[in-house]
Design a protein around this motif. Sequence first.
Motif, PDB file in Angstrom:
ATOM      1  N   ALA A   5      10.210   2.543   1.955  1.00  0.00           N
ATOM      2  CA  ALA A   5       8.842   2.816   1.541  1.00  0.00           C
ATOM      3  C   ALA A   5       8.556   1.772   0.661  1.00  0.00           C
ATOM      4  O   ALA A   5       9.248   1.314   0.009  1.00  0.00           O
ATOM      5  CB  ALA A   5       8.841   4.250   1.275  1.00  0.00           C
ATOM      6  N   GLY A   6       7.223   1.420   0.928  1.00  0.00           N
ATOM      7  CA  GLY A   6       6.441   0.509  -0.021  1.00  0.00           C
ATOM      8  C   GLY A   6       5.283   0.929  -0.034  1.00  0.00           C
ATOM      9  O   GLY A   6       4.446   1.250   0.746  1.00  0.00           O
ATOM     10  N   ILE A   7       4.358   0.576  -1.498  1.00  0.00           N
ATOM     11  CA  ILE A   7       3.155   0.829  -1.572  1.00  0.00           C
ATOM     12  C   ILE A   7       2.658  -0.259  -2.617  1.00  0.00           C
ATOM     13  O   ILE A   7       3.388  -0.489  -3.732  1.00  0.00           O
ATOM     14  CB  ILE A   7       2.754   2.278  -1.960  1.00  0.00           C
ATOM     15  CG1 ILE A   7       1.491   2.560  -2.254  1.00  0.00           C
ATOM     16  CG2 ILE A   7       3.475   2.485  -3.380  1.00  0.00           C
ATOM     17  CD1 ILE A   7       1.118   4.036  -2.235  1.00  0.00           C
ATOM     18  N   LEU A   8       1.404  -0.816  -2.360  1.00  0.00           N
ATOM     19  CA  LEU A   8       0.708  -1.599  -3.250  1.00  0.00           C
ATOM     20  C   LEU A   8      -0.708  -1.145  -3.604  1.00  0.00           C
ATOM     21  O   LEU A   8      -1.364  -0.938  -2.420  1.00  0.00           O
ATOM     22  CB  LEU A   8       0.918  -2.989  -2.734  1.00  0.00           C
ATOM     23  CG  LEU A   8       0.175  -4.192  -3.634  1.00  0.00           C
ATOM     24  CD1 LEU A   8       0.875  -5.296  -3.724  1.00  0.00           C
ATOM     25  CD2 LEU A   8      -1.287  -4.292  -3.173  1.00  0.00           C
ATOM     26  N   TYR A   9      -1.228  -1.004  -4.426  1.00  0.00           N
ATOM     27  CA  TYR A   9      -2.514  -0.584  -4.854  1.00  0.00           C
ATOM     28  C   TYR A   9      -3.356  -1.650  -5.342  1.00  0.00           C
ATOM     29  O   TYR A   9      -3.013  -2.857  -5.645  1.00  0.00           O
ATOM     30  CB  TYR A   9      -2.687   0.384  -6.137  1.00  0.00           C
ATOM     31  CG  TYR A   9      -2.108   1.780  -5.852  1.00  0.00           C
ATOM     32  CD1 TYR A   9      -2.814   2.706  -5.464  1.00  0.00           C
ATOM     33  CD2 TYR A   9      -0.724   1.933  -5.981  1.00  0.00           C
ATOM     34  CE1 TYR A   9      -2.207   4.110  -5.051  1.00  0.00           C
ATOM     35  CE2 TYR A   9       0.114   3.132  -5.858  1.00  0.00           C
ATOM     36  CZ  TYR A   9      -0.861   4.342  -5.587  1.00  0.00           C
ATOM     37  OH  TYR A   9      -0.535   5.656  -4.965  1.00  0.00           O
ATOM     38  N   LYS A  10      -4.638  -1.910  -4.461  1.00  0.00           N
ATOM     39  CA  LYS A  10      -5.310  -2.907  -4.556  1.00  0.00           C
ATOM     40  C   LYS A  10      -6.526  -2.893  -5.696  1.00  0.00           C
ATOM     41  O   LYS A  10      -6.821  -1.445  -5.913  1.00  0.00           O
ATOM     42  CB  LYS A  10      -6.076  -3.136  -3.140  1.00  0.00           C
ATOM     43  CG  LYS A  10      -5.342  -3.391  -2.012  1.00  0.00           C
ATOM     44  CD  LYS A  10      -5.895  -3.508  -0.762  1.00  0.00           C
ATOM     45  CE  LYS A  10      -5.053  -3.772   0.622  1.00  0.00           C
ATOM     46  NZ  LYS A  10      -5.822  -3.600   1.709  1.00  0.00           N
ATOM     47  N   GLY A  11      -6.922  -4.237  -6.191  1.00  0.00           N
ATOM     48  CA  GLY A  11      -8.313  -3.785  -7.095  1.00  0.00           C
ATOM     49  C   GLY A  11      -8.168  -2.690  -8.099  1.00  0.00           C
ATOM     50  O   GLY A  11      -7.068  -2.628  -8.633  1.00  0.00           O
ATOM     51  N   SER A  12      -9.156  -2.075  -8.338  1.00  0.00           N
ATOM     52  CA  SER A  12      -9.582  -1.123  -9.336  1.00  0.00           C
ATOM     53  C   SER A  12      -8.546   0.032  -9.058  1.00  0.00           C
ATOM     54  O   SER A  12      -8.207   0.764  -9.889  1.00  0.00           O
ATOM     55  CB  SER A  12     -10.880  -0.825  -9.445  1.00  0.00           C
ATOM     56  OG  SER A  12     -11.373  -0.118  -8.088  1.00  0.00           O
ATOM     57  N   ALA A  13      -8.039   0.117  -7.875  1.00  0.00           N
ATOM     58  CA  ALA A  13      -6.990   1.206  -7.432  1.00  0.00           C
ATOM     59  C   ALA A  13      -5.809   1.080  -8.233  1.00  0.00           C
ATOM     60  O   ALA A  13      -5.154   2.115  -8.409  1.00  0.00           O
ATOM     61  CB  ALA A  13      -7.071   1.367  -6.113  1.00  0.00           C
ATOM     62  N   ALA A  14      -5.412  -0.206  -8.627  1.00  0.00           N
ATOM     63  CA  ALA A  14      -4.139  -0.356  -9.242  1.00  0.00           C
ATOM     64  C   ALA A  14      -4.277   0.010 -10.722  1.00  0.00           C
ATOM     65  O   ALA A  14      -3.047  -0.082 -11.217  1.00  0.00           O
ATOM     66  CB  ALA A  14      -3.820  -1.926  -9.153  1.00  0.00           C
ATOM     67  N   ALA A  15      -5.317   0.320 -11.329  1.00  0.00           N
ATOM     68  CA  ALA A  15      -5.280   0.589 -12.817  1.00  0.00           C
ATOM     69  C   ALA A  15      -4.821   2.084 -12.813  1.00  0.00           C
ATOM     70  O   ALA A  15      -5.435   3.077 -12.419  1.00  0.00           O
ATOM     71  CB  ALA A  15      -6.973   0.809 -13.321  1.00  0.00           C
ATOM     72  N   ASP A  16      -3.719   2.345 -13.722  1.00  0.00           N
ATOM     73  CA  ASP A  16      -2.989   3.661 -13.723  1.00  0.00           C
ATOM     74  C   ASP A  16      -2.469   4.278 -12.407  1.00  0.00           C
ATOM     75  O   ASP A  16      -2.509   5.418 -12.491  1.00  0.00           O
ATOM     76  CB  ASP A  16      -4.055   4.577 -14.766  1.00  0.00           C
ATOM     77  CG  ASP A  16      -3.966   3.751 -16.034  1.00  0.00           C
ATOM     78  OD1 ASP A  16      -3.285   3.509 -16.513  1.00  0.00           O
ATOM     79  OD2 ASP A  16      -5.001   4.234 -16.564  1.00  0.00           O
ATOM     80  N   ALA A  17      -2.353   3.274 -11.552  1.00  0.00           N
ATOM     81  CA  ALA A  17      -1.687   3.887 -10.232  1.00  0.00           C
ATOM     82  C   ALA A  17      -0.736   4.412 -10.484  1.00  0.00           C
ATOM     83  O   ALA A  17       0.398   4.207 -10.985  1.00  0.00           O
ATOM     84  CB  ALA A  17      -1.743   2.996  -9.091  1.00  0.00           C
ATOM     85  N   ARG A  18      -0.317   5.932  -9.625  1.00  0.00           N
ATOM     86  CA  ARG A  18       0.775   6.614 -10.057  1.00  0.00           C
ATOM     87  C   ARG A  18       2.082   6.318  -8.835  1.00  0.00           C
ATOM     88  O   ARG A  18       2.149   7.130  -8.005  1.00  0.00           O
ATOM     89  CB  ARG A  18       0.385   8.169  -9.938  1.00  0.00           C
ATOM     90  CG  ARG A  18      -0.175   8.648 -10.957  1.00  0.00           C
ATOM     91  CD  ARG A  18      -0.114  10.167 -10.994  1.00  0.00           C
ATOM     92  NE  ARG A  18       0.876  10.800 -11.585  1.00  0.00           N
ATOM     93  CZ  ARG A  18       1.243  12.135 -11.045  1.00  0.00           C
ATOM     94  NH1 ARG A  18       0.182  12.825 -10.964  1.00  0.00           N
ATOM     95  NH2 ARG A  18       2.329  12.584 -11.236  1.00  0.00           N
ATOM     96  N   VAL A  19       2.522   5.123  -9.087  1.00  0.00           N
ATOM     97  CA  VAL A  19       3.267   4.567  -8.015  1.00  0.00           C
ATOM     98  C   VAL A  19       4.488   5.326  -8.045  1.00  0.00           C
ATOM     99  O   VAL A  19       4.875   5.440  -6.836  1.00  0.00           O
ATOM    100  CB  VAL A  19       3.741   2.946  -8.583  1.00  0.00           C
ATOM    101  CG1 VAL A  19       4.748   2.320  -7.492  1.00  0.00           C
ATOM    102  CG2 VAL A  19       2.538   1.824  -8.483  1.00  0.00           C
ATOM    103  N   GLY A  20       4.833   5.762  -8.968  1.00  0.00           N
ATOM    104  CA  GLY A  20       6.517   6.414  -9.119  1.00  0.00           C
ATOM    105  C   GLY A  20       6.175   7.903  -8.151  1.00  0.00           C
ATOM    106  O   GLY A  20       6.955   8.037  -7.534  1.00  0.00           O
ATOM    107  N   LYS A  21       5.132   8.672  -8.487  1.00  0.00           N
ATOM    108  CA  LYS A  21       4.795   9.796  -7.457  1.00  0.00           C
ATOM    109  C   LYS A  21       4.595   9.641  -6.264  1.00  0.00           C
ATOM    110  O   LYS A  21       5.162  10.159  -5.441  1.00  0.00           O
ATOM    111  CB  LYS A  21       3.821  10.759  -7.992  1.00  0.00           C
ATOM    112  CG  LYS A  21       3.257  11.681  -7.323  1.00  0.00           C
ATOM    113  CD  LYS A  21       2.106  12.627  -8.155  1.00  0.00           C
ATOM    114  CE  LYS A  21       1.927  14.015  -7.219  1.00  0.00           C
ATOM    115  NZ  LYS A  21       2.468  14.056  -5.739  1.00  0.00           N
ATOM    116  N   ALA A  22       3.830   8.311  -5.773  1.00  0.00           N
ATOM    117  CA  ALA A  22       3.716   8.011  -4.392  1.00  0.00           C
ATOM    118  C   ALA A  22       5.021   7.731  -3.694  1.00  0.00           C
ATOM    119  O   ALA A  22       5.354   8.362  -2.605  1.00  0.00           O
ATOM    120  CB  ALA A  22       2.861   6.716  -4.496  1.00  0.00           C
TER     121      ALA A  22
END
Length: 306
Positions: A5-22
């Motif tokens: 699994a992999g995830i990348l948040y784009k633009g403003s969505a990357a600010a404080d994105a909860r990558v760990g939980k996702a």
Amino acid sequence: MCGIAGILYKGSAAADARVGKALIDMLDACQHRGPDSTGFSLYRDPVPGHLRLRFIVGDGDEAKAAIERVKQKLTEFQAKIVEEEHKGSSFAVLVKFDGDLQKFAFEMEHAAKLSSIGESLDIIKDLGGAFDVDNVYKIDGFKGTHGIGHVRLATESDVAPEATHPFWATGFSDISIVHNGQITNYYKMRRRLEKQGYFFNTDNDSELIAVYLADKLKHGFTLKDALKTSIDDLDGTFSFLVSTKDEIGYAKDKLAAKPMVKYEDDKIIAIASEEVSLNRLFPGRALNTSEPAPGTYDTWQRSISA
């Protein structure tokens, strides 16, 4: 059978994105594909002039001895510890360092089993499921820009933290991979890379992919071009994800025997072995997903403002 699994948040969505939980949610959804171990490559904004190192040190007296060796070796390289953390079977440090990275990495391997080095990267992996690993390492609280993860069913090597995905390329900062499949020309490719001076920590064929891609990047390839050549150079059945501090990408072999599904909108790109992992990100929503075609590859970059 394994799950990626992999995830990348784009633009403003990357600010404080909860990558760990996702990633926890995505990996838990496909845990049936690999109950033996779970691992995460987590990427955060870098601290200039600093490197993050994580070691597998075991427990008890074994861990104490390994941590002492790590600290002694860091002193030899005049790498000043800014932060340190000992949880589970791993020991992590944030250090100030601006020397020869490849030499540094090779020498640190002699102190303890090195999981990762990066300005942004931190690889956390251990035995058990996604929630088991989270209970020890608190992955849920990690906020960053992107990450990749893996659940493993051990088929060709030990059930041990060091044999767990993700893998990184020793001597290179911030590159990691997760892989579902088998590289059948592993030994031929490994010998070729070892003759160029590269180092392998395990006998896991997935580690080869990380070293192969790192070598291509070293010689001026873009990540996308490196993924393109990998489809012809690597024999076998494979679907894999790769990440650097600024990019995430995938490659899929020409037979397409290993599944992969992706979802993309204006906020994220998410890829996984099964659609159920993507559904965990948007409970109750019907997603417009697609399956990458055989022999394809692609990359996505995080925005500089992220």
